[in-house]
Scaffold this motif. Structure first.
Motif, PDB file in Angstrom:
ATOM      1  N   GLY A   1      86.401   3.895   9.183  1.00 41.50           N
ATOM      2  CA  GLY A   1      85.238   3.711   8.310  1.00 41.50           C
ATOM      3  C   GLY A   1      84.056   4.536   8.777  1.00 41.50           C
ATOM      4  N   ALA A   2      83.835   4.585  10.094  1.00 40.00           N
ATOM      5  CA  ALA A   2      82.705   5.340  10.634  1.00 40.00           C
ATOM      6  C   ALA A   2      82.860   6.827  10.346  1.00 40.00           C
ATOM      7  CB  ALA A   2      82.591   5.086  12.138  1.00 40.00           C
ATOM      8  N   THR A   3      84.083   7.313  10.414  1.00 39.24           N
ATOM      9  CA  THR A   3      84.332   8.727  10.139  1.00 39.24           C
ATOM     10  C   THR A   3      84.038   9.064   8.681  1.00 39.24           C
ATOM     11  OG1 THR A   3      86.038   8.756  11.830  1.00 39.24           O
ATOM     12  CG2 THR A   3      86.076  10.546  10.235  1.00 39.24           C
ATOM     13  N   ILE A   4      84.496   8.192   7.774  1.00 39.75           N
ATOM     14  CA  ILE A   4      84.194   8.401   6.350  1.00 39.75           C
ATOM     15  C   ILE A   4      82.680   8.418   6.140  1.00 39.75           C
ATOM     16  CG2 ILE A   4      84.323   7.329   4.066  1.00 39.75           C
ATOM     17  CD1 ILE A   4      87.108   6.326   4.783  1.00 39.75           C
ATOM     18  N   GLU A   5      82.003   7.438   6.751  1.00 38.62           N
ATOM     19  CA  GLU A   5      80.559   7.330   6.538  1.00 38.62           C
ATOM     20  C   GLU A   5      79.830   8.575   7.055  1.00 38.62           C
ATOM     21  OE1 GLU A   5      79.245   3.404   7.264  1.00 38.62           O
ATOM     22  OE2 GLU A   5      77.128   3.956   7.286  1.00 38.62           O
ATOM     23  N   ARG A   6      80.263   9.091   8.196  1.00 40.27           N
ATOM     24  CA  ARG A   6      79.626  10.289   8.760  1.00 40.27           C
ATOM     25  C   ARG A   6      79.858  11.518   7.898  1.00 40.27           C
ATOM     26  NH1 ARG A   6      81.469   9.041  13.752  1.00 40.27           N
ATOM     27  NH2 ARG A   6      83.126  10.577  13.528  1.00 40.27           N
ATOM     28  N   ALA A   7      81.011  11.564   7.229  1.00 37.25           N
ATOM     29  CA  ALA A   7      81.357  12.752   6.443  1.00 37.25           C
ATOM     30  C   ALA A   7      80.618  12.807   5.107  1.00 37.25           C
ATOM     31  CB  ALA A   7      82.865  12.776   6.189  1.00 37.25           C
ATOM     32  N   LEU A   8      80.161  11.668   4.611  1.00 42.00           N
ATOM     33  CA  LEU A   8      79.633  11.624   3.237  1.00 42.00           C
ATOM     34  C   LEU A   8      78.416  12.509   2.989  1.00 42.00           C
ATOM     35  CD1 LEU A   8      80.208   7.869   2.405  1.00 42.00           C
ATOM     36  CD2 LEU A   8      81.454   9.842   1.560  1.00 42.00           C
ATOM     37  N   PRO A   9      77.395  12.505   3.857  1.00 39.59           N
ATOM     38  CA  PRO A   9      76.225  13.348   3.546  1.00 39.59           C
ATOM     39  C   PRO A   9      76.589  14.822   3.401  1.00 39.59           C
ATOM     40  CG  PRO A   9      75.694  11.774   5.264  1.00 39.59           C
ATOM     41  CD  PRO A   9      77.172  11.691   5.055  1.00 39.59           C
ATOM     42  N   ALA A  10      77.517  15.315   4.205  1.00 35.86           N
ATOM     43  CA  ALA A  10      77.917  16.719   4.125  1.00 35.86           C
ATOM     44  C   ALA A  10      78.562  17.032   2.771  1.00 35.86           C
ATOM     45  CB  ALA A  10      78.888  17.055   5.253  1.00 35.86           C
ATOM     46  N   LEU A  11      79.137  16.013   2.128  1.00 32.42           N
ATOM     47  CA  LEU A  11      79.766  16.204   0.820  1.00 32.42           C
ATOM     48  C   LEU A  11      78.787  15.941  -0.317  1.00 32.42           C
ATOM     49  CD1 LEU A  11      83.110  14.445   1.666  1.00 32.42           C
ATOM     50  CD2 LEU A  11      82.905  16.811   0.940  1.00 32.42           C
ATOM     51  N   GLY A  12      77.560  15.607   0.025  1.00 33.86           N
ATOM     52  CA  GLY A  12      76.552  15.398  -1.011  1.00 33.86           C
ATOM     53  C   GLY A  12      76.444  13.972  -1.513  1.00 33.86           C
ATOM     54  N   PHE A  13      77.079  13.029  -0.833  1.00 32.25           N
ATOM     55  CA  PHE A  13      76.980  11.632  -1.266  1.00 32.25           C
ATOM     56  C   PHE A  13      75.903  10.918  -0.463  1.00 32.25           C
ATOM     57  CE2 PHE A  13      81.362  12.720  -2.377  1.00 32.25           C
ATOM     58  CZ  PHE A  13      81.356  12.369  -3.711  1.00 32.25           C
ATOM     59  N   GLU A  14      74.892  10.435  -1.166  1.00 30.33           N
ATOM     60  CA  GLU A  14      73.805   9.711  -0.507  1.00 30.33           C
ATOM     61  C   GLU A  14      73.878   8.242  -0.920  1.00 30.33           C
ATOM     62  OE1 GLU A  14      71.867  11.217   1.578  1.00 30.33           O
ATOM     63  OE2 GLU A  14      72.417  13.295   1.147  1.00 30.33           O
ATOM     64  N   GLY A  15      73.306   7.381  -0.100  1.00 31.20           N
ATOM     65  CA  GLY A  15      73.157   5.983  -0.501  1.00 31.20           C
ATOM     66  C   GLY A  15      74.392   5.134  -0.269  1.00 31.20           C
ATOM     67  N   VAL A  16      75.333   5.646   0.517  1.00 31.88           N
ATOM     68  CA  VAL A  16      76.525   4.854   0.830  1.00 31.88           C
ATOM     69  C   VAL A  16      76.430   4.402   2.291  1.00 31.88           C
ATOM     70  CG1 VAL A  16      79.038   4.880   1.015  1.00 31.88           C
ATOM     71  CG2 VAL A  16      77.919   6.122  -0.839  1.00 31.88           C
ATOM     72  N   SER A  17      76.632   3.110   2.524  1.00 30.92           N
ATOM     73  CA  SER A  17      76.547   2.607   3.892  1.00 30.92           C
ATOM     74  C   SER A  17      77.581   1.514   4.116  1.00 30.92           C
ATOM     75  CB  SER A  17      75.145   2.051   4.160  1.00 30.92           C
ATOM     76  OG  SER A  17      74.903   0.970   3.286  1.00 30.92           O
ATOM     77  N   GLY A  18      77.750   1.149   5.366  1.00 33.81           N
ATOM     78  CA  GLY A  18      78.632   0.034   5.703  1.00 33.81           C
ATOM     79  C   GLY A  18      80.076   0.248   5.303  1.00 33.81           C
ATOM     80  N   VAL A  19      80.601   1.454   5.511  1.00 36.25           N
ATOM     81  CA  VAL A  19      81.974   1.736   5.089  1.00 36.25           C
ATOM     82  C   VAL A  19      82.961   1.038   6.033  1.00 36.25           C
ATOM     83  CG1 VAL A  19      83.685   3.522   4.624  1.00 36.25           C
ATOM     84  CG2 VAL A  19      81.269   3.983   4.203  1.00 36.25           C
TER      85      VAL A  19
END
Lengths: 88, 88
Positions: free
Chosen positions: B20-38
């Motif tokens: 989950g932490a890896t997914i969460e860290r990758a999201l901003p680089a892909l342009g996804f904002e506002g996602v937390s607690g994965v």
């Protein structure tokens, strides 16, 4: 608004599911009868901040298609509900 | 009767969830904002043959505790519904 999202990722019909097959094979030895069709998928849960439910759903669908699932072998379904946390 | 069962297995609060932490860290680089607690969990789906819903639930709970989950680090929740398949 904040939403709680859960993305269920399961293997598409016809795609080999060795993890599910292993569980199914092990069950009779453990004394469990009457269980069939075992499939193992992923459940990815997270919190989304978005203007409204439509925006949140669109973001989660985009995330699903671009990042969380492999559409060649996986199906996904999205569950979205408003988070019951007071917004500060 | 036949029931469709889904067991959701998620890591207990406080247990490290590197996936989950890896997914969460990758999201901003892909342009996804506002996602937390994965958090990434498992969803195990199967079909149960039992006399009634109480018997099916009891079997699935037993299966959960003895085989499908590690109660030290994992929580589980069970969803059970009658399968909409005519019994031959």
């Amino acid at each position: 608004m904040t939403f709680d999202a859960v993305v269920h990722v399961s293997l598409r019909p016809g795609i080999a599911d060795p993890q599910g097959a292993t569980i199914e094979r092990a069950l009779p030895a453990l004394g469990f009868e009457g269980v069939s069709g075992v499939g193992v998928g992923k459940a990815i849960s997270f919190r989304v901040e978005a203007a409204d439910e439509a925006a949140a759903r669109s973001l989660v669908e985009d995330l699903c298609h671009r990042f969380l699932t492999n559409p060649v072998i996986e199906d996904s379904s999205i569950t979205l509900q408003p988070a019951d946390v007071p917004v500060a």
